[in-house]
Write a protein that holds these residues in place. Structure first.
Motif, PDB file in Angstrom:
ATOM      1  N   LEU A  82      83.954  38.069  85.738  1.00  0.00           N
ATOM      2  CA  LEU A  82      82.767  38.186  86.576  1.00  0.00           C
ATOM      3  C   LEU A  82      82.002  36.873  86.480  1.00  0.00           C
ATOM      4  N   VAL A  83      81.696  36.267  87.610  1.00  0.00           N
ATOM      5  CA  VAL A  83      81.003  34.976  87.641  1.00  0.00           C
ATOM      6  C   VAL A  83      79.592  35.211  88.155  1.00  0.00           C
ATOM      7  N   ASP A 145      74.778  46.332  89.445  1.00  0.00           N
ATOM      8  CA  ASP A 145      75.633  45.639  90.414  1.00  0.00           C
ATOM      9  C   ASP A 145      76.835  44.993  89.726  1.00  0.00           C
ATOM     10  N   LEU A 146      76.649  44.486  88.527  1.00  0.00           N
ATOM     11  CA  LEU A 146      77.791  43.931  87.787  1.00  0.00           C
ATOM     12  C   LEU A 146      78.761  45.035  87.378  1.00  0.00           C
ATOM     13  N   ASP A 147      78.243  46.185  87.007  1.00  0.00           N
ATOM     14  CA  ASP A 147      79.118  47.329  86.719  1.00  0.00           C
ATOM     15  C   ASP A 147      79.967  47.672  87.936  1.00  0.00           C
ATOM     16  N   ALA A 148      79.334  47.707  89.101  1.00  0.00           N
ATOM     17  CA  ALA A 148      80.062  48.029  90.332  1.00  0.00           C
ATOM     18  C   ALA A 148      81.092  46.956  90.654  1.00  0.00           C
ATOM     19  N   THR A 149      80.755  45.697  90.403  1.00  0.00           N
ATOM     20  CA  THR A 149      81.697  44.606  90.652  1.00  0.00           C
ATOM     21  C   THR A 149      82.905  44.715  89.733  1.00  0.00           C
ATOM     22  N   ALA A 150      82.674  45.029  88.465  1.00  0.00           N
ATOM     23  CA  ALA A 150      83.782  45.207  87.526  1.00  0.00           C
ATOM     24  C   ALA A 150      84.679  46.358  87.962  1.00  0.00           C
ATOM     25  N   ALA A 151      84.076  47.460  88.379  1.00  0.00           N
ATOM     26  CA  ALA A 151      84.861  48.610  88.827  1.00  0.00           C
ATOM     27  C   ALA A 151      85.681  48.255  90.062  1.00  0.00           C
ATOM     28  N   TRP A 152      85.085  47.519  90.991  1.00  0.00           N
ATOM     29  CA  TRP A 152      85.806  47.115  92.204  1.00  0.00           C
ATOM     30  C   TRP A 152      86.997  46.233  91.831  1.00  0.00           C
ATOM     31  N   ALA A 153      86.767  45.282  90.935  1.00  0.00           N
ATOM     32  CA  ALA A 153      87.841  44.364  90.544  1.00  0.00           C
ATOM     33  C   ALA A 153      89.005  45.118  89.920  1.00  0.00           C
ATOM     34  N   VAL A 154      88.700  46.094  89.063  1.00  0.00           N
ATOM     35  CA  VAL A 154      89.759  46.877  88.425  1.00  0.00           C
ATOM     36  C   VAL A 154      90.500  47.717  89.458  1.00  0.00           C
TER      37      VAL A 154
END
Length: 291
Positions: A82-83, A145-154
């Motif tokens: 995550l950047v 929002d970072l949690d959601a980004t991590a979930a999307w990436a996975v």
């Protein structure tokens, strides 16, 4: 600790929204107005061998735009980084950093974390940007929002067991906070992020307040000539990290200023930037986040 695989089953984001909605969320190329003109030292990483595009991540009823880059045709799942943006948003420099990470074998994704409050690229003054936009962004919103980004990436080819975060300037501060928030991370690297300061309703804690609560090891990279982040605060943070068990570390480049990795700005310090980048990749590898 909860099994990282639960991230896929329980928190995986829904499918991408329709293309017509996607187009309205495109992150534009180029640099923020507040950093013009860009320096001749600006680096440009091409997309050869990469998949690089803008994606839309559902967060409740909203759609969070993000820039994603990853190796084309690589065997999945991929390690995820995550950047976290500077105050200027996910402008060209942050997109370029994602491409550099993708060239190194990572799925790198940078969410536009101000998207509810406004567009940071349109401000031509740093002071106005800070007062009128950045100060209005709640830390709690950023964590979600970072949690959601991590979930999307996975859910889109990333490996829940190889998840890291890095961030620059404003994003460097966020790295410390997110490392205290998300135990599913494996590691974090914070580039010249503020460590102490005024507490507000939107920023109720600073990194010095969460040093003892870090759930994952964080490497901090700081400039010895940074007037906005006094060395006293860096040494205070270093002492707190040592008291907390010493899993995290801080490196100070004596001759570097704030923003020493920002190759598009006069603050760019090539030697410190190269060393910091190498240390970041090594830190990720040492903690299991490697291609």
């Amino acid at each position: 600790m909860q099994d990282p695989d639960d991230l896929t089953a329980r928190d995986a984001a829904p499918p991408d929204p329709p293309r017509r909605d996607f187009l309205s969320l495109l992150i534009s190329t180029g640099f923020a107005l507040a950093v013009q003109p860009v320096a001749a030292s600006t680096l440009n990483t091409d997309t050869t061998g990469l998949e690089a595009d803008t994606v839309a991540i559902p967060v409740g009823a909203a759609l969070l735009p993000a820039y994603r880059a990853q190796p084309a045709g690589a065997k999945r799942p991929l390690p995820v980084v995550l950047v976290v943006q500077e105050i200027f948003g996910v402008h060209e420099h942050i997109q370029d950093l994602c491409r550099r990470l993708a060239k190194a074998g990572y799925l790198a994704i940078a969410p536009e974390l101000y998207f509810r409050q406004g567009d940071p690229r349109r401000y031509d003054s740093v002071s106005e940007l800070l007062a009128q936009l950045v100060a209005k962004v709640p830390d709690a919103q950023v964590m979600t929002d970072l949690d959601a980004t991590a979930a999307w990436a996975v859910a889109h080819g990333g490996d829940a067991r190889r998840l890291a975060v890095t961030g620059f300037c404003w994003g460097g501060r966020i790295v410390w906070l997110y490392a205290a928030h998300n135990p599913r991370l494996a590691a974090g690297v914070a580039w010249y992020g503020r460590l102490s300061g005024e507490l507000t309703p939107n920023a109720p804690r600073q990194p010095v307040e969460v040093a003892a609560a870090l759930k994952v090891p964080v490497l901090g990279l700081y400039g010895g000539r940074d007037k906005g982040i006094p060395l006293e605060s860096v040494e205070r943070m270093r002492a707190l990290l040592k008291q907390a068990g010493g899993r995290s570390d801080i490196v100070v480049y004596p001759d570097a200023d704030h923003g020493f990795n920002a190759d598009y700005r006069p603050s760019y310090h090539p030697a410190a930037a190269r060393d910091g980048w190498a240390r970041m990749l090594d830190w990720f590898a040492r903690h299991g986040v490697k291609p």
